[in-house]
Design a protein around this motif. Structure first.
Motif, PDB file in Angstrom:
ATOM      1  N   LEU A  72       1.859   8.037   4.625  1.00 24.24           N
ATOM      2  CA  LEU A  72       2.326   6.749   4.104  1.00 24.24           C
ATOM      3  C   LEU A  72       1.418   6.253   2.983  1.00 24.24           C
ATOM      4  O   LEU A  72       1.871   5.586   2.059  1.00 24.24           O
ATOM      5  CB  LEU A  72       2.386   5.717   5.225  1.00 24.24           C
ATOM      6  CG  LEU A  72       3.394   6.023   6.321  1.00 24.24           C
ATOM      7  CD1 LEU A  72       3.447   4.889   7.309  1.00 24.24           C
ATOM      8  CD2 LEU A  72       4.761   6.262   5.731  1.00 24.24           C
ATOM      9  N   TYR A 127       8.853  -1.915  -0.038  1.00 28.53           N
ATOM     10  CA  TYR A 127       8.301  -0.923   0.904  1.00 28.53           C
ATOM     11  C   TYR A 127       7.056  -0.261   0.352  1.00 28.53           C
ATOM     12  O   TYR A 127       6.171   0.102   1.120  1.00 28.53           O
ATOM     13  CB  TYR A 127       9.347   0.146   1.226  1.00 28.53           C
ATOM     14  CG  TYR A 127      10.418  -0.355   2.158  1.00 28.53           C
ATOM     15  CD1 TYR A 127      10.093  -0.735   3.442  1.00 28.53           C
ATOM     16  CD2 TYR A 127      11.722  -0.461   1.748  1.00 28.53           C
ATOM     17  CE1 TYR A 127      11.057  -1.221   4.286  1.00 28.53           C
ATOM     18  CE2 TYR A 127      12.697  -0.939   2.591  1.00 28.53           C
ATOM     19  CZ  TYR A 127      12.361  -1.321   3.860  1.00 28.53           C
ATOM     20  OH  TYR A 127      13.316  -1.803   4.688  1.00 28.53           O
ATOM     21  N   LEU A 131       4.174  -0.382   3.003  1.00 30.34           N
ATOM     22  CA  LEU A 131       3.698   0.856   3.607  1.00 30.34           C
ATOM     23  C   LEU A 131       2.283   1.175   3.143  1.00 30.34           C
ATOM     24  O   LEU A 131       1.432   1.556   3.947  1.00 30.34           O
ATOM     25  CB  LEU A 131       4.650   2.006   3.273  1.00 30.34           C
ATOM     26  CG  LEU A 131       6.031   1.864   3.899  1.00 30.34           C
ATOM     27  CD1 LEU A 131       6.919   3.012   3.501  1.00 30.34           C
ATOM     28  CD2 LEU A 131       5.927   1.789   5.413  1.00 30.34           C
ATOM     29  N   TRP A 134      -0.119  -1.181   4.919  1.00 29.13           N
ATOM     30  CA  TRP A 134      -0.276  -0.872   6.347  1.00 29.13           C
ATOM     31  C   TRP A 134      -1.036   0.435   6.538  1.00 29.13           C
ATOM     32  O   TRP A 134      -1.896   0.534   7.403  1.00 29.13           O
ATOM     33  CB  TRP A 134       1.096  -0.789   7.014  1.00 29.13           C
ATOM     34  CG  TRP A 134       1.007  -0.543   8.476  1.00 29.13           C
ATOM     35  CD1 TRP A 134       0.748  -1.463   9.443  1.00 29.13           C
ATOM     36  CD2 TRP A 134       1.140   0.713   9.141  1.00 29.13           C
ATOM     37  NE1 TRP A 134       0.718  -0.860  10.670  1.00 29.13           N
ATOM     38  CE2 TRP A 134       0.958   0.474  10.512  1.00 29.13           C
ATOM     39  CE3 TRP A 134       1.393   2.014   8.702  1.00 29.13           C
ATOM     40  CZ2 TRP A 134       1.016   1.489  11.464  1.00 29.13           C
ATOM     41  CZ3 TRP A 134       1.461   3.022   9.636  1.00 29.13           C
ATOM     42  CH2 TRP A 134       1.269   2.762  11.005  1.00 29.13           C
TER      43      TRP A 134
ATOM     44  N   ASN B  24       5.320   6.700  17.171  1.00 26.20           N
ATOM     45  CA  ASN B  24       4.801   5.518  16.482  1.00 26.20           C
ATOM     46  C   ASN B  24       5.975   4.664  15.974  1.00 26.20           C
ATOM     47  O   ASN B  24       6.852   5.177  15.287  1.00 26.20           O
ATOM     48  CB  ASN B  24       3.947   6.006  15.305  1.00 26.20           C
ATOM     49  CG  ASN B  24       3.214   4.876  14.628  1.00 26.20           C
ATOM     50  OD1 ASN B  24       3.687   3.740  14.621  1.00 26.20           O
ATOM     51  ND2 ASN B  24       2.073   5.172  14.064  1.00 26.20           N
ATOM     52  N   VAL B  26       6.218   2.518  13.642  1.00 27.72           N
ATOM     53  CA  VAL B  26       6.351   2.444  12.180  1.00 27.72           C
ATOM     54  C   VAL B  26       7.103   3.675  11.663  1.00 27.72           C
ATOM     55  O   VAL B  26       7.982   3.575  10.804  1.00 27.72           O
ATOM     56  CB  VAL B  26       4.966   2.310  11.518  1.00 27.72           C
ATOM     57  CG1 VAL B  26       5.088   2.443  10.018  1.00 27.72           C
ATOM     58  CG2 VAL B  26       4.360   0.974  11.854  1.00 27.72           C
ATOM     59  N   ASN B  27       6.793   4.861  12.244  1.00 24.72           N
ATOM     60  CA  ASN B  27       7.518   6.064  11.832  1.00 24.72           C
ATOM     61  C   ASN B  27       8.989   5.954  12.197  1.00 24.72           C
ATOM     62  O   ASN B  27       9.857   6.411  11.453  1.00 24.72           O
ATOM     63  CB  ASN B  27       6.907   7.298  12.505  1.00 24.72           C
ATOM     64  CG  ASN B  27       5.552   7.630  11.940  1.00 24.72           C
ATOM     65  OD1 ASN B  27       5.207   7.141  10.871  1.00 24.72           O
ATOM     66  ND2 ASN B  27       4.787   8.422  12.647  1.00 24.72           N
ATOM     67  N   ILE B  30      10.656   3.845   9.601  1.00 26.55           N
ATOM     68  CA  ILE B  30      10.826   4.559   8.332  1.00 26.55           C
ATOM     69  C   ILE B  30      11.975   5.558   8.438  1.00 26.55           C
ATOM     70  O   ILE B  30      12.796   5.694   7.517  1.00 26.55           O
ATOM     71  CB  ILE B  30       9.510   5.241   7.931  1.00 26.55           C
ATOM     72  CG1 ILE B  30       8.500   4.161   7.564  1.00 26.55           C
ATOM     73  CG2 ILE B  30       9.716   6.171   6.756  1.00 26.55           C
ATOM     74  CD1 ILE B  30       7.108   4.635   7.540  1.00 26.55           C
ATOM     75  N   ILE B  33      15.120   3.710   8.042  1.00 22.06           N
ATOM     76  CA  ILE B  33      15.368   3.378   6.629  1.00 22.06           C
ATOM     77  C   ILE B  33      15.988   4.572   5.920  1.00 22.06           C
ATOM     78  O   ILE B  33      16.981   4.449   5.191  1.00 22.06           O
ATOM     79  CB  ILE B  33      14.048   2.964   5.931  1.00 22.06           C
ATOM     80  CG1 ILE B  33      13.518   1.665   6.517  1.00 22.06           C
ATOM     81  CG2 ILE B  33      14.256   2.827   4.437  1.00 22.06           C
ATOM     82  CD1 ILE B  33      12.103   1.365   6.118  1.00 22.06           C
TER      83      ILE B  33
END
Lengths: 341, 180
Positions: A72, A127, A131, A134, B24, B26-27, B30, B33
């Protein structure tokens, strides 16, 4: 097909070139406002300064924090830069260029939903900041990322509502169509002064420019979301901001100031080639003014506090935008309303 | 075009699976998305430009930003995830299985796959979407907008600070008035 590819490549280079010289312009404008000279070492008038800065960015060590989420951390700057560059292809940069038998439409694509496409790219662009902030696993960066996301969501609403009023008047979502409407009639700024003001304020917030640059607010958050970034990754974030500024200026000029329109140019008796060429030049002049305006505001107004930012967005801009829609609707249907009574 | 369809289909299914499989959160977000973006790609293939771009703006650009925002703010990760009890897990499996059964029952006679030869390419354009929303589906459209408005007002009411005067503070106000 080939022509479109070449046109898009030229557009990419122009966008990057303008963004590079915006950094120079920003420093010169800042110097002018603060009674300094500004960059003057590299080349005549310091004109080679952006190249020197670019080389410096590339040569620096590309440091990745040990606790960062590596994937990320790489994706963040890439998304920021890509989405910033993707918007240019729907903007009408000029009319149709005719040289002998060769014709070129100076708008790579004119989809029916042009303005919504710009909007979608802007909303994906956040994003990159979220991202990246974060992934660097740093308190300041995370705070910057959270600020960016809440700011973007709040101001996207007001921006969308101010556009709704514009679209009621133009009757089309295509950017080419919106400019065509202004070529024949008056510029949209005349019909939508309040809408323009709201859009302008929101554009400052969406590009994270002062006085709304809270995501990177160096006095509170070190560097905000890009605190942990170095070398060209940092360069991409900073560059994406300047590209966004260029594109925002282009969108504002297109939506409210006639795009490539020069008033009464059709009565000057010029050939179509010169009309197109001068039109593109006039669009770039308008863009140049708005870029200067962005910088002017940055070096004039102090930064907002975060609660002030949220209050302005939710309690001032959104109600005003809704009022604007109502007034525009009443004005557009005034004949029907008069007949009603 | 066909290659694009298979590409988007593969990306949608794989990313949807990854949403469930990722450890996770957050993954997961994503992956969701990416899934939404590939579905927008499907819309584009059907020439439904308006649907595609609104899908990107609303789902990718607004709802998922909020998801990500909440996950970042709460700093959710594997260690803070509450362990579910066995009873909850069994109940979840049964509920999911029942839902699957319902879905299978619904499509067992075949899903109506539109004939690509008679597909009307203008069905997803702004004009046709707007016309059908404001003529054929006017009532559902207005009713759902009222529903959204009430949900918004409800959220604002829940989020509002309690400003009713506390007994202690009103007593202090009395004293202050006496002293004055």
């Amino acid at each position: 097909m080939l022509v479109t590819v070449i046109f898009l490549s030229v557009l990419l280079l122009v966008t990057l070139g303008v963004a590079a010289y915006e950094t120079y312009g920003e420093r010169k404008v800042a110097a002018f406002m603060q009674d300094r000279i500004g960059p003057d070492r590299a080349g005549p008038f310091g004109l080679l300064q952006p190249i020197a800065d670019g080389v410096k960015m590339f040569m620096k060590e590309d440091f990745v924090p040990a606790t960062a989420n590596r994937v990320l951390y790489f994706l963040g700057p890439a998304i920021a830069m890509t989405t910033a560059l993707m918007t240019g292809c729907v903007i009408p940069w000029g009319g149709t260029l005719v040289i002998g038998d060769f014709t070129l439409n100076l708008q790579a694509a004119d989809p029916e939903i042009g303005i919504l496409y710009v909007f979608a790219m802007v909303s994906i662009g956040v994003y990159g900041i979220m991202l990246g902030g974060w992934a660097s696993n740093n308190k300041f960066a995370l705070l910057g990322a959270i600020r960016a996301s809440s700011q973007m969501i709040s101001y996207e609403l007001a921006m969308g509502l101010s556009l709704v009023a514009l679209i009621i008047g133009t009757g089309t979502l295509s950017l080419g169509g919106i400019v065509a409407g202004q070529l024949d009639g008056v510029w949209n700024i005349v019909a939508q002064p309040l809408g323009f003001l709201l859009f302008l304020v929101c554009a400052f917030a969406e590009t994270n420019r002062a006085p709304f640059d809270l995501p990177e607010c160096e006095t509170e958050l070190v560097g905000g979301y890009h605190t942990e970034f170095s070398s060209m990754k940092l360069g991409f974030y900073l560059f994406a901001e300047y590209v966004n500024m260029f594109i925002s200026s282009a969108v504002i000029s297109t939506l409210y100031f006639g795009g490539y329109d020069i008033p009464f140019v059709d009565q000057a008796g010029l050939t179509t080639f010169w009309v197109t060429a001068l039109g593109t030049l006039s669009l770039f002049a308008k863009i140049g003014f708005f870029i200067f305006f962005f910088m002017w505001i940055r070096w004039t107004l102090p930064r907002f506090r975060f609660d002030q930012l949220m209050n302005l967005g939710w309690k001032a801009l959104i109600p005003l935008a809704i009022l604007n829609i109502l007034l525009t609707g009443l004005w557009n249907f005034r004949h029907e309303l008069i007949q009603l009574f | 075009m066909q290659i694009l369809f298979y590409l988007f289909a593969a990306v949608s299914i794989l990313s949807a699976l990854f949403v469930v499989a990722a450890k996770n959160p957050v993954n997961s977000v994503i992956a969701l998305i990416v899934c939404f973006l590939s579905i927008a790609g499907h819309y584009i293939l059907l020439n439904a430009q308006f649907l595609a771009v609104v899908h990107v703006i609303v789902y990718t650009g607004a709802i998922m930003v909020l998801f990500l925002f909440v996950i970042m703010l709460l700093n959710l990760n594997k260690s803070t995830e509450p362990q579910k009890s066995m009873a909850t897990r069994i109940a979840a499996v049964i509920a999911g299985g029942l839902f699957l059964l319902t879905l299978l029952g619904a499509i067992k006679d075949g899903i109506g796959i539109a004939d690509p030869d008679v597909y009307d390419g203008s069905v997803g354009l702004v004009k046709s979407v707007g016309t059908s929303l404001f003529t054929e589906y006017l009532l559902p459209f207005e009713v759902s907008s009222v529903l959204f408005l009430s949900a918004m007002i409800g959220a604002v009411m829940l989020g509002k600070k309690d400003t009713s005067p506390q007994p202690l503070s009103s007593g202090e106000g009395q004293n202050a008035a006496d002293r004055a």
